[in-house]
Design an enzyme around this catalytic site. Structure first.
Site, PDB file in Angstrom:
ATOM      1  N   ASP A 192       0.844  -1.191   0.000  1.00 39.06           N
ATOM      2  CA  ASP A 192       0.000   0.000   0.000  1.00 39.06           C
ATOM      3  C   ASP A 192       0.883   1.247   0.000  1.00 39.06           C
ATOM      4  OD1 ASP A 192      -2.318   1.816   0.681  1.00 39.06           O
ATOM      5  OD2 ASP A 192      -3.307  -0.102   1.007  1.00 39.06           O
ATOM      6  N   HIS A 209      -3.824   5.987   3.438  1.00 38.62           N
ATOM      7  CA  HIS A 209      -4.481   4.781   2.940  1.00 38.62           C
ATOM      8  C   HIS A 209      -3.841   3.512   3.502  1.00 38.62           C
ATOM      9  CE1 HIS A 209      -5.894   1.835  -0.089  1.00 38.62           C
ATOM     10  NE2 HIS A 209      -6.876   2.681  -0.345  1.00 38.62           N
ATOM     11  N   SER A 269     -11.036  -0.974  -0.921  1.00 38.69           N
ATOM     12  CA  SER A 269      -9.758  -0.906  -0.205  1.00 38.69           C
ATOM     13  C   SER A 269      -9.933  -1.225   1.264  1.00 38.69           C
ATOM     14  CB  SER A 269      -9.156   0.498  -0.320  1.00 38.69           C
ATOM     15  OG  SER A 269      -8.457   0.673  -1.515  1.00 38.69           O
TER      16      SER A 269
END
Length: 760
Positions: free
Chosen positions: A141, A214, A545
């Site tokens: 990520d 994220h 996600s």
């Protein structure tokens, strides 16, 4: 996309990508290529494969450099070449294929409780874990914010002796930031920098540090430690914990401001395999392509062979059909559903009508009991798309002191509010359009704002455009739980059918992916906007996600409880125990249509981990089964070698069928009347028992028969096979779909498989 980072910079990324692709050498346009080599064909004159790779490269270019050499995910290397040099390289001895690099994008609390996994339940269901687990979850990520409380190692035992990874230092990151929870942190930027130029260290750290948020969010969702008193600005307050709070975390930073490049992703998978992770979580995707051209699919195959469970997000391109990413059968493909938690915010109109929306705004409220002038953004702009509230499109003189109505689409939802605020507006009502329907995704707006569904939006828009003196206000109401119906399938969640292999049903299942609370970076505000100076320890965001790491963490729990289970067995347990209906028996709804969802939306259903720990039967798969699957696809020997890194020849005397891949679901493509046969083998993991089959089908046009109808098991690990025959009596119109299920039960366990039938 729901990830604020991506949606707010989409246009900029396209421009950067165009410019970045124009790096040239000697007047010829260069690009990054991934070169697959037949490792066994290395001439004896070379001691190391890397020397052979370098020599092969020198034969076509004296200036080209090896970006990476790969030994686990694939056998080969990546480099920058002109198209002519790439073509020339394909003719060199030992070269299987030379494929252009692909760019991937990110697919972007209460979920443990909603899934039945509070601290005590988890301890009862998975007692083998103890205070800490030796299972390692690897997350590819944007990196990690190591100071987050979600990565505290308090109470954890020593780092597992099987762990071979490490922590890499870099910008704003030292190796000492790792601990017994965050046991690995690496970054991969060579592929990115070869295309885009050097990482701009004034904007992001050239290290494992997460400046976006994220990656911190996804890794803490999978395996974050227990953190009491967590919330976003007071919303969703409570105890935050990952799906497996006792597992260890290893992060592999592969995503940068310009995207995630396949040469870096393959290098990270290559290293994660060597580091000895047990689970790989990848909340990224980039369209679909044949498996032998798909870097994620190829890397995942190698991981699967090593016993690593690979979980990927299905994508945020729903509710369009055929919109899935990451559909290889050795990958667990995860779609998104909602929780039973909401963040209501009321749009109050001057005509006395109120409409419920959602918001995570925290700050000075609008005046009590006072309605303010209300204007439609399309009437306060000289731009043709002024209704979208894009940067620079609004006229400040028409905005000052007003509530502004904006339409959803193109730019980020939070950016629209920022644009309104910058132009002098004091509040915003954001209306969904047909693309999003009634799906409500909450945001930490920069001003009092609420997002309403399409139906309410149409009514509000009519009011603001037709009333001679429209007024409005927004009332933020906080957090509510026990929302019904819950869950529902998220509108953004990508949908089947599977465009690469229609006879493999995808997604596999859905998990929480809407308004998910998890840890956040200290380098960006909750909106991800440059103008957002707020800093939070936790954030609430949405996307597949977010659903992917839920399943990654649950796989870690199952791996800890059943270390002998293969990745396929773990996926089978999660799929066959997932639920497709509410407690009242009515089917789970699709928020995009308001109607019952189908297996093309939810796969096997919504994950139910408390049952998955004891599924009764599993559908297992080994590498040889996937090789047979590739043969059934009529792949050439070089294509199979690109995926599997071995010289495998399909047996010409054997008939290979996709229908015989031992998958826990059924997808039938009807091409004329007749019988379609599927074979499956189940393994008892629940001991002795007699299982009877129950078949359900929506249509009389297809008869489903199962032989034998009873499976008797005498002991654990015993295997039994059965055949399903789908007999098509009449033809439906092309493009029609029908659904059903096949369930085996011994009275204690229900082992359910979804059925999707499509007329091509």
């Amino acid at each position: 996309m729901p990830s604020p980072f991506l949606s707010s910079t989409a246009f900029l990324l396209l421009v950067i990508l165009y410019l970045g692709s124009c790096h040239v050498s000697h007047g010829a346009q260069q690009a990054t290529y991934i070169v697959h080599m037949a490792k066994s064909q290395m001439p004896s004159t070379y001691d190391l494969h890397s020397l052979w790779y370098d020599s092969s490269l020198r034969s076509v270019s004296q200036s080209a450099q090896l970006l990476y050499t790969y030994d686990n995910a694939i056998h080969g290397f990546s480099t920058r070449l002109t198209p002519e040099e790439a073509d020339s390289l394909t003719t060199q001895p030992g070269v299987i294929s030379v494929l252009p690099e692909h760019r991937y994008e990110l697919h972007t609390t209460r979920s443990p409780l909603f899934l039945g996994l509070d601290e005590h339940t988890a301890a009862d269901l998975f007692p083998e874990n103890g205070a800490s687990s030796d299972v390692v979850v690897g997350v590819l990520d944007t990196g990690v914010w190591p100071e987050s409380k979600s990565f505290s190692d308090k109470g954890l035992g020593p780092i597992p002796s099987t762990w071979k990874g490490g922590c890499e230092a870099g910008t704003n990151f030292t190796a000492s930031l790792c601990n017994r929870k965050l046991i690995g942190a690496r970054f991969f930027a060579r592929g990115y920098e070869a295309t885009m130029g050097p990482v701009d260290e004034s904007k992001e750290s050239r290290s494992p540090r997460d400046d976006d948020g994220h990656g911190t969010h996804t890794s803490s969702t999978a395996a974050g430690s227990v953190v009491e008193g967590a919330s976003l600005l007071g919303f969703a307050s409570g105890t935050a914990r990952g799906m497996d709070p006792r597992a260890r975390v290893a992060v592999y930073k592969v995503c940068w401001l310009g995207g995630c490049f396949s040469s870096d992703i393959l290098a990270a998978i290559d290293r994660a395999i060597e580091d000895n992770v047990n689970v790989l979580s990848m909340s990224l995707g980039g369209g679909t392509s044949d498996y032998y051209r798909d870097g994620v699919a190829i890397g995942a195959f190698a991981a699967m062979e090593r016993g690593i469970f690979v979980s990927c997000s299905a994508g945020n391109a729903g509710p369009t059909s055929f919109s899935l990413s990451n559909v290889a059968p050795w990958i667990t493909t995860v779609g998104a559903g909602t929780l039973d938690r909401d963040f209501p915010a009321i749009a109050i109109l001057g005509n006395g009508k109120n409409y419920s929306g959602v918001s995570l705004f925290k700050g000075d409220a609008l005046p009590n009991n006072k309605l303010l002038p209300f204007i439609y953004a399309g009437n306060a702009s000289n731009a043709t798309n002024g209704n979208l509230c894009m940067t620079g499109s609004l006229i400040p003189e028409k905005m000052k002191g007003k509530i502004v109505m904006c339409d959803r689409g193109v730019n980020a939802r939070v950016q629209k509010g920022d644009v309104v605020k910058a132009a002098g507006g004091v509040g915003m009502i954001l209306a969904n359009t047909a693309a999003n329907g009634e799906e409500l995704v909450a945001d930490a707006h920069m001003l009092p704002a609420t997002t309403v569904g399409e139906k309410a939006g149409d009514i509000i828009r009519h009011y603001v455009l037709t009333d001679p003196n429209p007024t409005a206000s927004v009332l933020i109401q906080g957090t509510v739980v026990n929302v019904k119906p819950s869950p529902v399938v998220a509108a953004f969640s990508s949908r089947g059918p599977n465009s690469i292999t229609p006879n493999i049903l995808k997604p596999d299942l859905i998990a929480p992916g809407v308004n998910i609370l998890a840890a956040w970076t200290g380098a960006a505000g909750p909106t991800g906007l440059a103008s957002d100076s707020r800093r939070v320890e936790f954030n609430i965001i949405s996307g597949t996600s977010m659903s992917c790491p839920h399943v990654s963490g649950l796989a870690a729990l199952l791996k800890s409880a059943h270390p002998e289970w293969s990745p396929a067995a773990i996926r089978s347990a999660l799929m066959t125990t997932a639920y497709r209906s509410y407690k009242d028996g009515k089917p789970i709804l699709d928020i995009a249509t308001g109607k019952p969802s189908t297996p093309f939306d939810h796969g096997a259903g919504y994950v139910s981990p408390t049952i998955a720990a004891n599924p009764g039967l599993v559908y297992d798969l080994a590498t040889v089964d996937y090789l047979g699957f590739l043969c059934a696809l009529n792949y050439t020997s070089s294509q199979i070698r690109s995926v599997s890194r071995r010289n495998f020849t399909c047996d010409p005397a054997k008939t290979y069928s996709i229908a015989d891949l031992n998958y826990p679901s059924f997808a039938v493509n009807v091409d004329g009347a007749g019988a379609y046969k599927y074979t499956r083998t189940v393994t008892s993991v629940g001991g002795a028992g007699s299982y009877s089959v129950k078949v359900a089908s929506e249509t009389t046009a297809v008869k489903i028969s199962v032989v034998p109808a009873v499976l008797n098991f005498k002991e654990v690990n015993e295997k039994k096979s059965y055949t399903v025959t789908f007999t098509v009596d009449s033809s439906k119109a092309s493009g029609s779909n029908s659904f059903g299920s096949i369930e085996w039960s011994d009275g204690k366990h229900v082992v359910a498989s979804p059925v999707a039938i499509s007329w091509s």
